[in-house]
Design a protein around this motif. Sequence first.
Motif: not given
Length: 685
Positions: A29-37, A235-239, A244-249, A587-592
């Motif tokens: 998820a973080a890599i694809v958000r950084a623009g890579k395939s 904790g780090a996972m909740v943050e 990343s907005n994954c909390s909506r899932y 690159e930013e790690f899983l930006p909003t």
Amino acid sequence: MANLPNDELPSKFDVVVDGTGLIQSILSAAIVRAGKSVLHLDRNGYYGEHWGSFMHRELRNWMNGDQVESPDTPLSFDTNTIALPLTAANPVSNLVEVVPDHTEAPPETNKPTTEENTCLESVSSHLQPAAEDTTEESSSATASDEQGVSTEESKDPVLPSATDDEQGSSATEDNTTSTTEQGLSSNDQATSPANEQGPSNNKQGSPTQLSWDSMQSQWRTFSFDLIPKVLYCRGAMVELLTQSNCSRYTEFKAVGKVYRLFEGNVEQVPCSRADLFSSQAVSMLEKRRMMKFLSFCSDYTSQPDAFQEFSDAPFEQFLQSRGLPDKVINYIAHSIAMVGRKAPTLQALEATKIFLTSLGRFGNAPFLYPVFGVGELGQAFCRLCAVYGGVYCLRRWVAGMEVTDDHVSAVVCSTGQRIETSAVICSASNVRDTLNISEHLRDEVVSRAMVVTDGPLPGTDGKVALVTVPPLSMGASQTYPISVLQLDPSSNCSAPGTYLLHFVCSSTVSSTAQIDLEPVIKTLIEKEGGPRVLWSLFFNLSLCLVTDPVSATPRGVFVTSDPDTSLNYEGAVKEARRLFEELCPGEEFLPTPPDPKDIVYETPTDSTDPSSTDNTDPSPTDSTDASHTDNTDDPNSDDNPNTDPAAGSGEGRHTKNTAEQSNACDDRHNSSLNDRNEDTVTTAD
């Protein structure tokens, strides 16, 4: 989403990820958000690997060691290709399933019962799935990535509350705890009707007693974690989930209370000031000393002189230097810091601080637990990756890696297809022997027990709870702490009227899970007023952890750890962040993701039309502009401002195919969720 054995995948990706464990899923998820395939593969027919959660029939398949068959014809590789194992090593050992025989007569009542059945002699034949469900089971594997995703999504980063009860009623102020901070909430007090009637099924002379026989028709209502864990509220996972907005899932239940086993009884651990001063387990002097020390831990970094000389010393030694009695030391080391007496002081102080700061964020609970099990977290990150263009394919894996000038240049899939790539992410346990990286790894053995009962543990409040068992509580043979996670039906991990208990501890290769955990199970459950055990499963898992960055592999190969024996996700998030910084420096790690309202859809200009360049307005174009007339009514158009917000949040990098994939993903999930919860949960509209 590809899932057929002979599907041809695109021939080039920036990164190929092998395995859908939590760390790999966060990275994809973080890599694809950084623009890579990203191409994400998994040899299994389910998501999560050791981080997965299974319904009962899926667990049965896992117990039987079901794996995807290897190719009929061996793959041939060039001399510059590193061949990887075609079959994964089985990490499971000492697997023992127990179904107690509850054929004794039920308590005397005015109304006799005929529902009490005798357990079958052969457990394996008793639990085999019905023939008519074969098609349904095979289809559930391809849709398992969407299990447990909430059908009600929020625009803000939200950790949603637990699902409402079957009547669709909303929680009242009396049974709901919430907070407006970052929009997160947790419904730690709400209980479903199934939960309310759970403990009463075999109490007070009820005419009907549950048996494992009667549970088979409700196999979808169980969700078994291979490695259960909880999330610190700060904790780090909740943050990461909120950022990343994954909390909506995902949805969560609050782990309302922490208990410990002391002298054969379960007692509540006083965590907050109110709990501490209302507790009868410690004296007034012990309360004051404990409160003073916890206040120090919440801001220990501002007083380095107080702990500096003990930084690498055992935590027990530091606690004794503060004048704390042995009972308080046990509370802090095993039930608050949860690192044990021998852990380094600096590590223990950090764990204690996270615990204390987590209190009060979602009520009095320091922990959260994902509804439907911990496997939902990895699937949430996989879904985020798919929304942003990642490609997923189950039942396929990396069979070989081509290396050019000591750098990976391509992979060969298990189907024989060659895919160009510059980076490969894989689990350390799958490549440790092939890449000779054992010196960077540490092996751990975990003892596990899953126990289904018809009531909660005596001494608890009957809700989702955590019980800690310090070392030596069960005698000299218990050298490791044991953690017990109690899940009620409101967690959507157990059937109505039942409770699922997870027992976890570290072990050694010379011991077995049944030897390690059966004594504490008998102590907690087999007592007067205790629940009946309906079913239990014991097994050991061999895990492989990365102790330091691996540099001996070909450049471009990154290895990840299996789950560790801790109860939290701090180590997993830290490792994922470290690997991402190596893969995508700067690159930013899983930006909003941007808010869909803030996305500007620019009108493409035709360079051959001189009038278009003269009249181009750099400001956002109004939807009534002629250039948008043909596309406004098209829901799949890239220029349509009313397209799916999830697809539109891709910062201009995504095509209508991504939006279609996201919509199809949502449709498949909604169907899967409704099928899974048809007996216990009514989803929100």
